[in-house]
Design a protein around this motif. Structure first.
Motif, PDB file in Angstrom:
ATOM      1  N   ILE A 159     -72.562 -28.979-112.626  1.00 23.52           N
ATOM      2  CA  ILE A 159     -73.835 -29.706-112.621  1.00 23.52           C
ATOM      3  C   ILE A 159     -74.153 -30.214-111.221  1.00 23.52           C
ATOM      4  CG2 ILE A 159     -75.077 -31.698-113.539  1.00 23.52           C
ATOM      5  CD1 ILE A 159     -73.466 -31.430-116.096  1.00 23.52           C
ATOM      6  N   HIS A 160     -73.132 -30.688-110.506  1.00 26.09           N
ATOM      7  CA  HIS A 160     -73.357 -31.129-109.130  1.00 26.09           C
ATOM      8  C   HIS A 160     -73.778 -29.967-108.235  1.00 26.09           C
ATOM      9  CE1 HIS A 160     -71.278 -35.291-109.105  1.00 26.09           C
ATOM     10  NE2 HIS A 160     -72.562 -35.414-108.839  1.00 26.09           N
ATOM     11  N   LEU A 161     -73.219 -28.791-108.476  1.00 21.92           N
ATOM     12  CA  LEU A 161     -73.615 -27.618-107.695  1.00 21.92           C
ATOM     13  C   LEU A 161     -75.085 -27.277-107.939  1.00 21.92           C
ATOM     14  CD1 LEU A 161     -72.939 -25.261-105.822  1.00 21.92           C
ATOM     15  CD2 LEU A 161     -72.132 -23.999-107.837  1.00 21.92           C
ATOM     16  N   LEU A 162     -75.518 -27.330-109.194  1.00 21.43           N
ATOM     17  CA  LEU A 162     -76.927 -27.092-109.505  1.00 21.43           C
ATOM     18  C   LEU A 162     -77.816 -28.124-108.810  1.00 21.43           C
ATOM     19  CD1 LEU A 162     -76.711 -26.275-113.328  1.00 21.43           C
ATOM     20  CD2 LEU A 162     -77.124 -24.673-111.457  1.00 21.43           C
ATOM     21  N   ALA A 163     -77.367 -29.376-108.840  1.00 16.25           N
ATOM     22  CA  ALA A 163     -78.125 -30.443-108.169  1.00 16.25           C
ATOM     23  C   ALA A 163     -78.224 -30.174-106.675  1.00 16.25           C
ATOM     24  CB  ALA A 163     -77.459 -31.791-108.428  1.00 16.25           C
ATOM     25  N   LEU A 164     -77.130 -29.708-106.085  1.00 16.82           N
ATOM     26  CA  LEU A 164     -77.116 -29.412-104.650  1.00 16.82           C
ATOM     27  C   LEU A 164     -78.061 -28.264-104.317  1.00 16.82           C
ATOM     28  CD1 LEU A 164     -75.915 -29.913-101.849  1.00 16.82           C
ATOM     29  CD2 LEU A 164     -74.013 -28.408-102.473  1.00 16.82           C
ATOM     30  N   ILE A 165     -78.044 -27.202-105.128  1.00 23.21           N
ATOM     31  CA  ILE A 165     -78.921 -26.048-104.887  1.00 23.21           C
ATOM     32  C   ILE A 165     -80.396 -26.462-104.967  1.00 23.21           C
ATOM     33  CG2 ILE A 165     -79.685 -23.838-105.832  1.00 23.21           C
ATOM     34  CD1 ILE A 165     -76.747 -23.381-106.685  1.00 23.21           C
ATOM     35  N   LEU A 166     -80.749 -27.223-105.996  1.00 23.07           N
ATOM     36  CA  LEU A 166     -82.130 -27.680-106.144  1.00 23.07           C
ATOM     37  C   LEU A 166     -82.540 -28.577-104.977  1.00 23.07           C
ATOM     38  CD1 LEU A 166     -82.222 -28.440-109.968  1.00 23.07           C
ATOM     39  CD2 LEU A 166     -83.670 -26.803-108.764  1.00 23.07           C
ATOM     40  N   SER A 167     -81.627 -29.420-104.532  1.00 20.40           N
ATOM     41  CA  SER A 167     -81.932 -30.320-103.418  1.00 20.40           C
ATOM     42  C   SER A 167     -82.184 -29.546-102.132  1.00 20.40           C
ATOM     43  CB  SER A 167     -80.789 -31.322-103.220  1.00 20.40           C
ATOM     44  OG  SER A 167     -80.546 -32.051-104.399  1.00 20.40           O
ATOM     45  N   ILE A 168     -81.398 -28.520-101.910  1.00 16.76           N
ATOM     46  CA  ILE A 168     -81.591 -27.694-100.713  1.00 16.76           C
ATOM     47  C   ILE A 168     -82.936 -26.971-100.784  1.00 16.76           C
ATOM     48  CG2 ILE A 168     -80.732 -25.664 -99.484  1.00 16.76           C
ATOM     49  CD1 ILE A 168     -77.887 -26.603-100.216  1.00 16.76           C
ATOM     50  N   GLY A 189     -77.055 -37.819-111.809  1.00 20.90           N
ATOM     51  CA  GLY A 189     -76.670 -38.856-112.760  1.00 20.90           C
ATOM     52  C   GLY A 189     -75.943 -38.294-113.962  1.00 20.90           C
ATOM     53  N   ASP A 190     -76.427 -37.166-114.481  1.00 20.42           N
ATOM     54  CA  ASP A 190     -75.769 -36.558-115.642  1.00 20.42           C
ATOM     55  C   ASP A 190     -74.379 -36.028-115.301  1.00 20.42           C
ATOM     56  OD1 ASP A 190     -77.788 -37.165-117.335  1.00 20.42           O
ATOM     57  OD2 ASP A 190     -78.347 -35.112-117.821  1.00 20.42           O
ATOM     58  N   ALA A 191     -74.214 -35.524-114.071  1.00 17.72           N
ATOM     59  CA  ALA A 191     -72.892 -35.040-113.660  1.00 17.72           C
ATOM     60  C   ALA A 191     -71.867 -36.175-113.682  1.00 17.72           C
ATOM     61  CB  ALA A 191     -72.973 -34.431-112.260  1.00 17.72           C
ATOM     62  N   ILE A 192     -72.298 -37.355-113.279  1.00 13.18           N
ATOM     63  CA  ILE A 192     -71.403 -38.518-113.336  1.00 13.18           C
ATOM     64  C   ILE A 192     -71.150 -38.916-114.787  1.00 13.18           C
ATOM     65  CG2 ILE A 192     -71.119 -40.936-112.664  1.00 13.18           C
ATOM     66  CD1 ILE A 192     -72.954 -40.376-110.272  1.00 13.18           C
ATOM     67  N   LEU A 193     -72.199 -38.842-115.594  1.00 10.01           N
ATOM     68  CA  LEU A 193     -72.123 -39.330-116.972  1.00 10.01           C
ATOM     69  C   LEU A 193     -71.214 -38.484-117.860  1.00 10.01           C
ATOM     70  CD1 LEU A 193     -73.367 -41.659-118.600  1.00 10.01           C
ATOM     71  CD2 LEU A 193     -75.216 -40.113-119.251  1.00 10.01           C
ATOM     72  N   VAL A 194     -70.943 -37.231-117.477  1.00 14.47           N
ATOM     73  CA  VAL A 194     -70.114 -36.375-118.345  1.00 14.47           C
ATOM     74  C   VAL A 194     -68.725 -36.966-118.544  1.00 14.47           C
ATOM     75  CG1 VAL A 194     -71.354 -34.249-117.754  1.00 14.47           C
ATOM     76  CG2 VAL A 194     -69.323 -34.891-116.438  1.00 14.47           C
ATOM     77  N   TYR A 195     -68.231 -37.755-117.580  1.00 13.79           N
ATOM     78  CA  TYR A 195     -66.916 -38.361-117.738  1.00 13.79           C
ATOM     79  C   TYR A 195     -66.920 -39.468-118.787  1.00 13.79           C
ATOM     80  CZ  TYR A 195     -64.617 -35.910-113.935  1.00 13.79           C
ATOM     81  OH  TYR A 195     -64.050 -34.935-113.145  1.00 13.79           O
ATOM     82  N   ARG A 196     -68.085 -39.993-119.124  1.00 11.17           N
ATOM     83  CA  ARG A 196     -68.198 -40.988-120.193  1.00 11.17           C
ATOM     84  C   ARG A 196     -68.502 -40.306-121.530  1.00 11.17           C
ATOM     85  NH1 ARG A 196     -66.166 -42.701-116.513  1.00 11.17           N
ATOM     86  NH2 ARG A 196     -66.698 -44.488-115.188  1.00 11.17           N
ATOM     87  N   VAL A 197     -69.410 -39.339-121.521  1.00 11.86           N
ATOM     88  CA  VAL A 197     -69.822 -38.686-122.763  1.00 11.86           C
ATOM     89  C   VAL A 197     -68.692 -37.842-123.339  1.00 11.86           C
ATOM     90  CG1 VAL A 197     -71.434 -37.021-123.767  1.00 11.86           C
ATOM     91  CG2 VAL A 197     -72.251 -38.685-122.076  1.00 11.86           C
ATOM     92  N   VAL A 228     -63.915 -30.998-118.280  1.00  9.67           N
ATOM     93  CA  VAL A 228     -64.903 -31.991-117.839  1.00  9.67           C
ATOM     94  C   VAL A 228     -65.083 -31.913-116.321  1.00  9.67           C
ATOM     95  CG1 VAL A 228     -65.488 -34.444-117.770  1.00  9.67           C
ATOM     96  CG2 VAL A 228     -64.385 -33.491-119.792  1.00  9.67           C
ATOM     97  N   LYS A 229     -63.986 -31.700-115.600  1.00  9.37           N
ATOM     98  CA  LYS A 229     -64.080 -31.527-114.144  1.00  9.37           C
ATOM     99  C   LYS A 229     -64.954 -30.325-113.795  1.00  9.37           C
ATOM    100  CE  LYS A 229     -59.603 -33.362-112.551  1.00  9.37           C
ATOM    101  NZ  LYS A 229     -58.326 -32.972-111.901  1.00  9.37           N
ATOM    102  N   MET A 230     -64.761 -29.226-114.504  1.00 11.47           N
ATOM    103  CA  MET A 230     -65.558 -28.027-114.252  1.00 11.47           C
ATOM    104  C   MET A 230     -67.036 -28.294-114.498  1.00 11.47           C
ATOM    105  SD  MET A 230     -63.752 -25.420-113.185  1.00 11.47           S
ATOM    106  CE  MET A 230     -64.808 -24.041-113.608  1.00 11.47           C
ATOM    107  N   LEU A 231     -67.338 -28.949-115.627  1.00 10.68           N
ATOM    108  CA  LEU A 231     -68.729 -29.272-115.945  1.00 10.68           C
ATOM    109  C   LEU A 231     -69.325 -30.204-114.901  1.00 10.68           C
ATOM    110  CD1 LEU A 231     -71.081 -29.040-117.933  1.00 10.68           C
ATOM    111  CD2 LEU A 231     -70.080 -30.971-119.212  1.00 10.68           C
ATOM    112  N   HIS A 232     -68.555 -31.197-114.500  1.00 12.97           N
ATOM    113  CA  HIS A 232     -68.975 -32.151-113.459  1.00 12.97           C
ATOM    114  C   HIS A 232     -69.312 -31.411-112.159  1.00 12.97           C
ATOM    115  CE1 HIS A 232     -68.902 -35.982-111.232  1.00 12.97           C
ATOM    116  NE2 HIS A 232     -68.105 -35.403-110.349  1.00 12.97           N
ATOM    117  N   GLY A 233     -68.444 -30.497-111.767  1.00 11.96           N
ATOM    118  CA  GLY A 233     -68.665 -29.760-110.525  1.00 11.96           C
ATOM    119  C   GLY A 233     -69.832 -28.789-110.609  1.00 11.96           C
TER     120      GLY A 233
END
Length: 252
Positions: free
Chosen positions: A91-100, A67-75, A84-89
């Motif tokens: 945070i999503h990578l961290l989310a992916l690692i934790l999910s795995i 959710g926060d990765a999506i929200l960076v484009y608004r904040v 912003v693209k780098m930050l978005h990617g």
């Protein structure tokens, strides 16, 4: 100053973002308390304590960080789009690692305890969410962060990418709700209807997750909170298109 948005919307935005972060952090803390206090803590040894990493990693990764990765484009809608693209990617990578990690934990526990895998609706929805999340991350990497597609393809895929990101957040929250109910029925079914403290805490967690998802959906879909057009970035984009695709600066 955000001149594109009405003044009441501008004044509410920081409060809504702050509320979303409180809800997101609360969901992570409640999950940690549930698994740590009521379910015996955490370990990595194939025991039930290893399973406890599963809900914590999924809530932290696929819900809060996603959710926060999506929200960076608004904040950060006035910051450099590349940053912003780098930050978005990231945070999503961290989310992916934790999910795995969360998925490995539950499969490892099932293997040790000789419990069948992938038979419940929760597991089906969870696997679908993770697989689609992986695809979404790879597509975002190839189309936007290190673009290999043409400008036309990127422009065509962008609304699909945005829509899928929101759908994945909804899927993640829904899968968490299924998992909460499944865990409660397995763990405290005889006392669940008696308002056992563990059951009440887990129910509150479910409500917090729903509120987080609803508030994120509101912030993401409100037009006045979208990133405004940046003439300098658009000029650079057109120039890049001219160099790489042989168009002219006047080409739309």
């Amino acid at each position: 100053m955000d001149e594109a948005a009405p003044r009441p919307a501008r004044s509410m935005f920081p409060w809504l973002v702050g509320a979303s972060q409180v809800l997101g952090l609360a969901s992570v803390v409640l999950t940690g308390v549930w698994m740590g206090h009521y379910q015996g803590g955490f370990a990595w040894d194939g025991s039930a304590q290893e399973f406890n990493l599963h809900p914590l990693c999924m809530v932290l990764g696929l819900v809060f960080l996603h959710g926060d990765a999506i929200l960076v484009y608004r904040v950060f809608r006035y910051e450099s789009k590349r940053n912003v693209k780098m930050l978005h990617g990231i945070i999503h990578l961290l989310a992916l690692i934790l999910s795995i990690i969360g998925f490995v934990a539950v499969f490892d526990f099932h293997r040790t305890a000789k419990i069948p895998d992938m038979y419940s609706l929760h597991s089906w929805c969870g696997m679908a969410t993770l697989v689609l999340f992986c695809i979404q991350w790879v597509m975002g990497l190839l189309f936007f962060l290190f673009p290999v597609a043409s400008s036309w393809l990127r422009a065509t895929y962008l609304p699909i990418h945005v829509f899928c990101g929101l759908v994945l957040l909804v899927m993640a929250v829904g899968t968490c709700l299924l998992g909460i109910t499944e865990k409660l029925l397995f763990s405290i079914m005889p006392t669940y209807s008696l308002f056992a403290p563990e059951g009440v805490l887990a129910n509150v967690l479910g409500l917090v997750l729903v509120c987080f998802g609803v508030l994120l959906g509101y912030l993401i879909t409100r037009e006045e909170y979208r990133r405004p057009p940046n003439p300098e970035e658009e000029s650079l984009s057109v120039h890049f298109k001219t160099l790489t695709e042989g168009g002219s600066p006047s080409t739309p």
